[in-house]
Each structure stands twice: as structure tokens, then as C-alpha cells.
Scaffold this motif. Structure first.
Motif, PDB file in Angstrom:
ATOM      1  N   GLY A  72      -9.285   3.571  -8.226  1.00  7.36           N
ATOM      2  CA  GLY A  72      -8.250   3.630  -7.206  1.00  7.36           C
ATOM      3  C   GLY A  72      -6.858   3.361  -7.753  1.00  7.36           C
ATOM      4  N   GLY A  86      -4.056   3.022  -6.009  1.00  9.67           N
ATOM      5  CA  GLY A  86      -3.140   2.537  -4.978  1.00  9.67           C
ATOM      6  C   GLY A  86      -2.271   1.443  -5.601  1.00  9.67           C
ATOM      7  N   LEU A  87      -1.544   0.740  -4.759  1.00  4.36           N
ATOM      8  CA  LEU A  87      -0.633  -0.282  -5.288  1.00  4.36           C
ATOM      9  C   LEU A  87      -1.393  -1.372  -6.037  1.00  4.36           C
ATOM     10  CD1 LEU A  87       1.841  -0.627  -2.279  1.00  4.36           C
ATOM     11  CD2 LEU A  87       2.145   0.683  -4.388  1.00  4.36           C
ATOM     12  N   GLY A  88      -2.573  -1.770  -5.512  1.00  3.33           N
ATOM     13  CA  GLY A  88      -3.319  -2.858  -6.136  1.00  3.33           C
ATOM     14  C   GLY A  88      -3.867  -2.480  -7.505  1.00  3.33           C
ATOM     15  N   GLU A 105      -8.842   7.966 -10.123  1.00  4.21           N
ATOM     16  CA  GLU A 105      -8.280   8.206  -8.793  1.00  4.21           C
ATOM     17  C   GLU A 105      -8.823   9.514  -8.224  1.00  4.21           C
ATOM     18  OE1 GLU A 105      -6.298   6.785  -6.349  1.00  4.21           O
ATOM     19  OE2 GLU A 105      -6.640   8.701  -5.346  1.00  4.21           O
ATOM     20  N   ALA A 106      -9.220   9.463  -6.949  1.00  4.58           N
ATOM     21  CA  ALA A 106      -9.808  10.634  -6.296  1.00  4.58           C
ATOM     22  C   ALA A 106      -8.809  11.777  -6.117  1.00  4.58           C
ATOM     23  CB  ALA A 106     -10.359  10.224  -4.930  1.00  4.58           C
ATOM     24  N   ARG A 118       7.064   3.231   0.234  1.00  2.50           N
ATOM     25  CA  ARG A 118       5.799   3.033  -0.481  1.00  2.50           C
ATOM     26  C   ARG A 118       5.616   4.041  -1.628  1.00  2.50           C
ATOM     27  NH1 ARG A 118       0.162   1.687   0.902  1.00  2.50           N
ATOM     28  NH2 ARG A 118       0.819   1.141   2.992  1.00  2.50           N
ATOM     29  N   VAL A 147     -14.920   8.758  -7.256  1.00  5.28           N
ATOM     30  CA  VAL A 147     -16.185   8.070  -7.531  1.00  5.28           C
ATOM     31  C   VAL A 147     -17.175   8.406  -6.422  1.00  5.28           C
ATOM     32  CG1 VAL A 147     -17.289   5.804  -7.680  1.00  5.28           C
ATOM     33  CG2 VAL A 147     -15.105   6.222  -8.841  1.00  5.28           C
ATOM     34  N   ASP A 171     -10.339   0.599  -4.547  1.00  3.73           N
ATOM     35  CA  ASP A 171     -10.430   1.903  -3.891  1.00  3.73           C
ATOM     36  C   ASP A 171     -10.377   1.815  -2.369  1.00  3.73           C
ATOM     37  OD1 ASP A 171     -12.881   0.609  -4.241  1.00  3.73           O
ATOM     38  OD2 ASP A 171     -14.039   2.441  -4.435  1.00  3.73           O
ATOM     39  N   GLY A 191      -7.456  -6.004  -3.164  1.00  2.00           N
ATOM     40  CA  GLY A 191      -6.750  -5.289  -2.098  1.00  2.00           C
ATOM     41  C   GLY A 191      -7.657  -4.982  -0.913  1.00  2.00           C
ATOM     42  N   ASP A 192      -7.426  -3.820  -0.292  1.00  2.00           N
ATOM     43  CA  ASP A 192      -8.201  -3.460   0.895  1.00  2.00           C
ATOM     44  C   ASP A 192      -9.703  -3.389   0.622  1.00  2.00           C
ATOM     45  OD1 ASP A 192      -5.926  -3.328   2.410  1.00  2.00           O
ATOM     46  OD2 ASP A 192      -6.050  -1.178   2.848  1.00  2.00           O
ATOM     47  N   GLY A 237       1.446  -6.545   7.968  1.00  2.00           N
ATOM     48  CA  GLY A 237       2.585  -6.714   7.068  1.00  2.00           C
ATOM     49  C   GLY A 237       2.227  -7.342   5.731  1.00  2.00           C
ATOM     50  N   GLU A 238       0.957  -7.691   5.533  1.00  2.00           N
ATOM     51  CA  GLU A 238       0.570  -8.387   4.300  1.00  2.00           C
ATOM     52  C   GLU A 238      -0.243  -7.512   3.343  1.00  2.00           C
ATOM     53  OE1 GLU A 238       1.083 -11.563   3.160  1.00  2.00           O
ATOM     54  OE2 GLU A 238       2.431 -11.992   4.816  1.00  2.00           O
ATOM     55  N   GLY A 239      -0.914  -6.478   3.856  1.00  2.22           N
ATOM     56  CA  GLY A 239      -1.933  -5.779   3.069  1.00  2.22           C
ATOM     57  C   GLY A 239      -1.458  -5.254   1.721  1.00  2.22           C
ATOM     58  N   ALA A 240      -0.343  -4.544   1.707  1.00  2.21           N
ATOM     59  CA  ALA A 240       0.145  -3.981   0.444  1.00  2.21           C
ATOM     60  C   ALA A 240       0.622  -5.094  -0.480  1.00  2.21           C
ATOM     61  CB  ALA A 240       1.284  -3.000   0.719  1.00  2.21           C
ATOM     62  N   ASN A 241       1.219  -6.119   0.123  1.00  4.09           N
ATOM     63  CA  ASN A 241       1.679  -7.263  -0.666  1.00  4.09           C
ATOM     64  C   ASN A 241       0.501  -7.991  -1.305  1.00  4.09           C
ATOM     65  OD1 ASN A 241       4.762  -7.831  -0.233  1.00  4.09           O
ATOM     66  ND2 ASN A 241       4.007  -7.115   1.740  1.00  4.09           N
TER      67      ASN A 241
HETATM   68  C1  LIG Z   1      -0.653   2.262   9.479  1.00  9.41           C
HETATM   69  C2  LIG Z   1      -0.591   1.236   8.412  1.00  9.41           C
HETATM   70  C3  LIG Z   1       0.585   0.533   8.181  1.00  9.41           C
HETATM   71  C4  LIG Z   1       0.645  -0.450   7.186  1.00  9.41           C
HETATM   72  N1  LIG Z   1       1.818  -1.133   7.009  1.00  9.41           N
HETATM   73  C5  LIG Z   1       1.873  -2.103   6.044  1.00  9.41           C
HETATM   74  C6  LIG Z   1       3.085  -2.828   5.821  1.00  9.41           C
HETATM   75  O1  LIG Z   1       4.106  -2.605   6.473  1.00  9.41           O
HETATM   76  N2  LIG Z   1       3.084  -3.791   4.860  1.00  9.41           N
HETATM   77  C7  LIG Z   1       1.974  -4.073   4.119  1.00  9.41           C
HETATM   78  O2  LIG Z   1       2.028  -4.975   3.250  1.00  9.41           O
HETATM   79  N3  LIG Z   1       0.815  -3.404   4.306  1.00  9.41           N
HETATM   80  C8  LIG Z   1       0.745  -2.426   5.248  1.00  9.41           C
HETATM   81  N4  LIG Z   1      -0.429  -1.748   5.455  1.00  9.41           N
HETATM   82  C9  LIG Z   1      -1.615  -2.107   4.651  1.00  9.41           C
HETATM   83  C10 LIG Z   1      -1.548  -1.445   3.285  1.00  9.41           C
HETATM   84  O3  LIG Z   1      -1.335  -0.059   3.439  1.00  9.41           O
HETATM   85  C11 LIG Z   1      -2.836  -1.675   2.501  1.00  9.41           C
HETATM   86  O4  LIG Z   1      -3.251  -2.999   2.623  1.00  9.41           O
HETATM   87  C12 LIG Z   1      -2.617  -1.342   1.021  1.00  9.41           C
HETATM   88  O5  LIG Z   1      -2.300   0.019   0.872  1.00  9.41           O
HETATM   89  C13 LIG Z   1      -3.862  -1.672   0.200  1.00  9.41           C
HETATM   90  O6  LIG Z   1      -3.643  -1.256  -1.120  1.00  9.41           O
HETATM   91  P1  LIG Z   1      -4.886  -0.936  -2.061  1.00  9.41           P
HETATM   92  O7  LIG Z   1      -4.306  -0.604  -3.394  1.00  9.41           O
HETATM   93  O8  LIG Z   1      -5.880  -2.027  -1.962  1.00  9.41           O
HETATM   94  O9  LIG Z   1      -5.590   0.324  -1.409  1.00  9.41           O
HETATM   95  P2  LIG Z   1      -5.046   1.791  -1.096  1.00  9.41           P
HETATM   96  O10 LIG Z   1      -3.587   1.805  -0.928  1.00  9.41           O
HETATM   97  O11 LIG Z   1      -5.888   2.306   0.027  1.00  9.41           O
HETATM   98  O12 LIG Z   1      -5.393   2.614  -2.415  1.00  9.41           O
HETATM   99  C14 LIG Z   1      -6.717   2.957  -2.724  1.00  9.41           C
HETATM  100  C15 LIG Z   1      -6.705   4.137  -3.690  1.00  9.41           C
HETATM  101  O13 LIG Z   1      -8.065   4.406  -4.054  1.00  9.41           O
HETATM  102  C16 LIG Z   1      -8.289   5.812  -3.982  1.00  9.41           C
HETATM  103  N5  LIG Z   1      -9.720   6.025  -3.700  1.00  9.41           N
HETATM  104  C17 LIG Z   1     -10.365   5.821  -2.523  1.00  9.41           C
HETATM  105  N6  LIG Z   1     -11.670   6.144  -2.655  1.00  9.41           N
HETATM  106  C18 LIG Z   1     -11.852   6.537  -3.943  1.00  9.41           C
HETATM  107  C19 LIG Z   1     -12.975   6.994  -4.688  1.00  9.41           C
HETATM  108  N7  LIG Z   1     -14.193   7.098  -4.129  1.00  9.41           N
HETATM  109  N8  LIG Z   1     -12.801   7.319  -5.984  1.00  9.41           N
HETATM  110  C20 LIG Z   1     -11.562   7.196  -6.580  1.00  9.41           C
HETATM  111  N9  LIG Z   1     -10.468   6.796  -5.921  1.00  9.41           N
HETATM  112  C21 LIG Z   1     -10.603   6.461  -4.614  1.00  9.41           C
HETATM  113  C22 LIG Z   1      -7.385   6.286  -2.856  1.00  9.41           C
HETATM  114  O14 LIG Z   1      -7.118   7.674  -2.952  1.00  9.41           O
HETATM  115  C23 LIG Z   1      -6.147   5.410  -3.069  1.00  9.41           C
HETATM  116  O15 LIG Z   1      -5.230   6.014  -3.958  1.00  9.41           O
HETATM  117  C24 LIG Z   1      -0.500  -0.746   6.424  1.00  9.41           C
HETATM  118  C25 LIG Z   1      -1.690  -0.042   6.650  1.00  9.41           C
HETATM  119  C26 LIG Z   1      -1.730   0.940   7.628  1.00  9.41           C
HETATM  120  C27 LIG Z   1      -3.036   1.677   7.860  1.00  9.41           C
END
Ligand SMILES: Cc1cc2nc3c(=O)[nH]c(=O)nc-3n(C[C@H](O)[C@H](O)[C@H](O)COP(=O)(O)OP(=O)(O)OC[C@H]3O[C@@H](n4cnc5c(N)ncnc54)[C@H](O)[C@@H]3O)c2cc1C
Length: 373
Positions: free
Chosen positions: A9, A11-13, A32-33, A103, A125, A155, A295-296, A305-309
Motif C-alpha cells: 500500500g 498511501g500516506l502511511g 501498490e494496487a 492530500r 495483493v 493497505d 494506518g487504516d 480528522g485523525e486518520g491520515a495523521n
Molecule cells: C471521506 C473521508 C474524509 C477523510 N478526511 C480526513 C481528514 O480530514 N483528516 C485525516 O487525518 N483523515 C481523514 N480521513 C481518513 C484518512 O483518509 C485515512 O485514515 C488515511 O488515508 C489512511 O491512510 P493509509 O495509508 O493507512 O491508507 P490509505 O490511504 O487507504 O492507503 C492504502 C493504499 O493501499 C492500496 N491498496 C489497497 N488494497 C491493496 C492491495 N490489495 N494491494 C496493494 N495495494 C493496495 C490503496 O490503493 C492505497 O493506495 C478521511 C477519510 C474519508 C473516507
């Protein structure tokens, strides 16, 4: 193929982890997918907080570049009622501590900070399996596989790595968002732009609300928030944008036209997003050799407001823990997870969630929280 530290994955994390490892001279591969960095719109403003997101970027050595992305004035926040009256107006006086960035720009900054070839795009994956002794095999939808001695699931909500650690599955939170965009607001949608103001604008009632942000270029990005069951949305045909818009705006009958215009004047088809979370008791698991989550994937929570942070912070903390225990992966993962479990619980306990924002006491509970009264 055997790969170094394997992160699923980009993403930001996952990218924060890869970058912090790189800063410490430790190679990693990120699978990354998506086919490329530009495949999916990465819209949305994120406020990057001074107690988690910003320290993570500091650990990644990217503070200066991050500052260049900050959109000035966007920490302003106003709360209106359905008639458009201002209930609360918090200007951005430059002391807010949580600057806003796009973002997509933040993600690109992290991507640009990694050595070429670190991210393998188009590697979705499809499955993972334990090989014993902390080693894992990762299978990709394109038919290839990789084995690794340290696997990190970054992911997101529907993590393929999570089942190695816990049986927890996301559940529908009871809330869904409908996303709209009005471009070039000041020139093309001046009334709505004025209503949104310099940063964020919210109108909240029990069970429904409108949240809009002024993004780069004066674009107005709106989340229509509705507490409705899944079958309520299933009855709306979102492949017919005009019909879907008409149905959604009906929920806001009697609201000021400058507010409903954020829905009806949308220049992109309305996008429905169901909001899921992992129930709190599932944010923990027993230590399992050679694999962890961040992360998620680890602690999906409805937006507060915390998830990306937290994802950025998890990535940075895990990178630092691995660097601090170069010959002992298990010690690194234990240290990272124990701290992560505690901070996730604390963060979720403190952040205002959708049940408060759209609960029976809204908007006054939120105003009291802001004003401390
Ligand atoms: C509507 C909405 C608004 C939000 N607003 C905020 C905000 O204002 N502030 C804040 O802090 N947070 C916010 N969040 C939460 C935040 O978006 C998430 O917590 C954050 O993006 C989590 O980051 P991550 O890197 O864990 O996962 P993600 O950002 O989901 O990244 C996961 C990555 O893994 C990849 N992936 C997925 N499955 C697979 C696979 N099988 N194989 C390979 N790659 C894969 C995806 O394509 C993606 O690139 C918001 C969420 C939503 C839904």
C-alpha cells in the motif's frame, strides 16, 4: 523473488514508513494496487496536526517541503445553520498549528522522496500466507509472488494483510458521504464561495450535514453527510447523476439556496462513499512473527480528522523502531505495536466523531466543545 522490508500500500502511511526507513539507510519495497500515482483522484484537504502528522514528516526529513505545500488561511472554520446564519466563526490567525495541504500533493511529495523503483505500481495483493519463522509469501493479482522476512500491511480499510493478525472486518458505521466539486468558486460560484469562507464550513443537524472546504484554486469540495442505512442509498441510482443529486438534495429541503447549491451545482457526478470502521475492541492483536499493520489497515475509524495523521505517524514510528532494532525485528514490532495500540485508543476517545457531529445535541455540543463553554 525475495524482497527487503515489504510494504503493501502506497498511501500516506506506507510511504511515510518507506521514507523514514530510507532516511535510516534501510531499503524497502512498496507494492501498490493502482497502476500509477495519478490513477485515482487524491482530492481532499488534510489538516496536518502538530502532535502526530507534523512530527512524522519531521522524522521523514520533509518539514521544509511540507511547508511549501501549505495552503495559507485554510484553518479558518465556520459553522452555519440551515438558513445560512453564522453560528461560529473561527478565523485563521496563523496560530492554529494544523496547516492544511492537499492530500494528493502530500502523497506526491512522499513519492518524490523515495529512490526510483521503490514503489511497484500495478501490484495488487491477492493473498498472503505464512511460511513459518516469520517469513511470508505475498501473491499478486498479476500472477507474481514475493517472499519477505518483514511484511507491513499499509493497505487501508480492506487490508489483505490484516487476516494474518486478526479476524476483524470493517462494518458500516451508519453514515455515508456524497462528494461534490464546484470548481473555481470565486469566479464561477461566488455565492457558494462566500458561504464556505476561507477554509472549512459546516452545517450540522441531527442525522445530516454539509461540510465544505475551500481547496487550491478556490475549488469548493463538499461532503454531504447522511446517517442512513445502506438500503436507503441502494434505492438511489448513482449512475444517473441528475437523479441522484435530486434525491440527495431533497434531504435538505428548506435549507438556504447557497447551501443546497453546493450539491445541485456540482460539476462532477456525485460520488457516494459509505463510511466503515473497525470496532474499537478489534484494534489489537497478539504479536505474530514477521508481520504488522499500520494506518487504516490497523485501526480504520470513521473520519474524525485523525486518520491520515495517525497513518503518517504509525509509518514514521514503525520506521524508527525498525532502525532502532536493526538485528531484532520482533523487538521493533513489539515496541511499535504496544505504543500504537495505546495512542490509537487515546486518539479515538478524544476526537469528535460523526455520532457527535450528527448526533441529537448537534450543533450546540460542537460549539460548546470549540468555545469551551
Ligand atoms: C471521506 C473521508 C474524509 C477523510 N478526511 C480526513 C481528514 O480530514 N483528516 C485525516 O487525518 N483523515 C481523514 N480521513 C481518513 C484518512 O483518509 C485515512 O485514515 C488515511 O488515508 C489512511 O491512510 P493509509 O495509508 O493507512 O491508507 P490509505 O490511504 O487507504 O492507503 C492504502 C493504499 O493501499 C492500496 N491498496 C489497497 N488494497 C491493496 C492491495 N490489495 N494491494 C496493494 N495495494 C493496495 C490503496 O490503493 C492505497 O493506495 C478521511 C477519510 C474519508 C473516507
Amino acid at each position: 523473488m525475495t524482497t527487503p522490508i515489504t510494504i503493501v500500500g502506497a498511501g500516506l502511511g506506507g510511504l511515510a514508513l518507506s521514507r523514514v526507513l530510507h532516511v535510516h539507510g534501510i531499503p524497502s519495497t512498496v507494492y501498490e494496487a493502482e497502476p500509477s500515482s495519478s490513477t485515482r483522484g487524491q482530492g481532499g484537504l488534510l489538516d496536518i496536526r502538530d502532535y502526530n502528522g507534523q512530527p512524522a514528516l519531521e522524522a521523514a526529513g520533509l518539514t521544509e517541503r511540507f511547508r511549501e505545500l501549505v495552503l495559507e488561511g485554510r484553518q479558518a472554520m465556520r459553522l452555519l445553520d440551515r438558513d445560512g446564519n453564522v453560528l461560529l466563526d473561527v478565523p485563521d490567525d496563523g496560530t492554529g498549528g494544523n496547516p492544511e495541504v492537499q492530500r494528493g500533493e502530500l502523497r506526491q511529495m512522499l513519492l518524490d522522496s523515495l529512490p526510483d523503483g521503490t514503489v511497484r505500481w500495478d501490484h495488487k495483493v491477492s493473498g498472503v500466507r505464512a511460511l513459518g519463522d516469520g517469513r511470508h509469501e505475498v501473491a499478486f493479482a498479476n500472477g507474481t509472488t514475493a517472499t519477505t522476512g518483514l511484511l507491513v500491511g499499509a493497505d487501508g480499510a480492506w487490508s489483505r494483510v490484516r487476516p494474518l493478525l486478526t479476524g476483524a472486518k470493517p462494518v458500516y458505521s451508519g453514515f455515508s458521504f456524497v462528494e461534490t466539486h464546484l470548481f473555481d468558486g470565486d469566479d464561477r460560484h461566488p455565492t457558494s464561495a462566500k458561504t464556505v469562507g476561507g477554509g472549512a464550513m459546516m452545517v450540522l443537524e441531527p442525522g445530516k450535514g454539509i461540510l465544505a472546504h475551500r481547496e487550491r484554486g478556490g475549488n469548493l469540495h463538499t461532503w454531504v453527510m447522511l446517517a442512513r442505512p445502506l438500503d436507503w442509498f441502494a434505492a438511489i441510482d448513482f449512475t444517473d447523476p441528475a437523479a441522484a443529486t435530486a434525491r440527495v438534495v431533497r434531504e435538505f429541503d428548506g435549507w438556504a439556496p447557497e447551501l443546497t447549491a453546493l450539491i445541485t451545482d456540482g460539476e462532477t457526478p456525485p460520488v457516494l462513499r459509505h463510511i466503515h470502521d473497525l470496532p474499537g475492541e478489534h484494534h489489537r492483536w497478539d504479536r505474530t512473527p514477521g508481520v504488522t499493520l499500520l494506518g487504516d489497515a490497523a485501526h480504520l475509524t470513521a473520519p474524525n480528522g485523525e486518520g491520515a495523521n495517525l497513518a503518517l505517524y504509525d509509518g514514521a514510528e514503525l520506521g524508527k523502531a525498525i532502525a532502532a532494532h536493526p538485528d531484532d525485528v520482533e523487538a521493533a514490532l513489539t515496541a511499535y505495536e504496544q505504543a500504537m495500540f495505546v495512542r490509537t485508543a487515546a486518539s479515538n476517545a478524544e476526537a469528535p466523531d460523526l455520532h457527535v457531529m450528527l448526533g441529537d445535541g448537534t450543533p450546540h455540543d460542537l460549539i460548546n466543545a470549540f468555545t469551551g463553554s
